[in-house]
Design an enzyme around this catalytic site. Sequence first.
Site, PDB file in Angstrom:
ATOM      1  CG  ASP A 166       7.903   0.343 -10.048  1.00 54.53           C
ATOM      2  OD1 ASP A 166       7.846  -0.335  -9.019  1.00 54.53           O
ATOM      3  OD2 ASP A 166       7.108   1.275 -10.285  1.00 54.53           O
ATOM      4  CE  LYS A 185       6.144   1.362  -7.122  1.00 58.19           C
ATOM      5  NZ  LYS A 185       5.475   2.027  -8.211  1.00 58.19           N
ATOM      6  CB  CYS A 213       7.616   4.823  -9.787  1.00 53.15           C
ATOM      7  SG  CYS A 213       6.033   4.440 -10.588  1.00 53.15           S
TER       8      CYS A 213
END
Length: 232
Positions: A27, A132, A165
Amino acid sequence: MSETVTLEALPGPIELDLDHTALIIIDMQRDFLLPGGFGEALGNDVAQLQRVVEPLAALLDAARAAGMLVIHTREGHLPDLSDCPPAKLHRGAPSKRIGDPGAFGRILIRGEYGHDIVDELAPLDTEVVIDKPGKGAFYATELSKVLADNQITQLLVTGVTTEVCVHTTTREANDRGFECVVVSDCVGSYFPGFQRVGLEMIAAQGGIFGWTAPGAAIIPLLKERAPAEPAV
Ligand code: C5J
């Protein structure tokens, strides 16, 4: 079994089998990192994440040169938000929610400028990009299949944010039997306290979720493996 190399890590050394290790970059998206973006709009100090870019770019270069599988992830949702559960959608201040207009397009929506990865770490066409909808990279994605297809057993885990995450993905991976090394200077949190404790939690209790090591300990191992530059 291929040859292994010893990585000095916490809580102790780990034997890395580089033929079966992948670099996963979680990310590193403009929405989280850029001034003016979603992360900053929520009141976060994006400089805390930006300092990850340089060491991570160095690790990425070394992984590419060593021929390692590189996997990038992006957190985000379909434009109609059908993959975003109400419990996630309705959180946070109105006008700063997923799907709302932001400085870099609709916040965390696939295809928007802000949803994509920062220029310094842009994926190559040959690299895997996993979109995701959740915090963990295994939930509702093809990641398990990608890892199985490539016979990966160990992961170098990097990206943002450490306690969200990165942690969720590391925990998911650990439960699935992968050995994870969280690269300490290549993960970042908006909160210095969470960064420190997040890393400590990985390696605590004899490595309850995995190992931690800085990029500087890993890069030389990757360089040893990279094919020598042809002489000119
Ligand atoms: C967050 C992430 N912090 N990538 N996402 O919402 O950690």
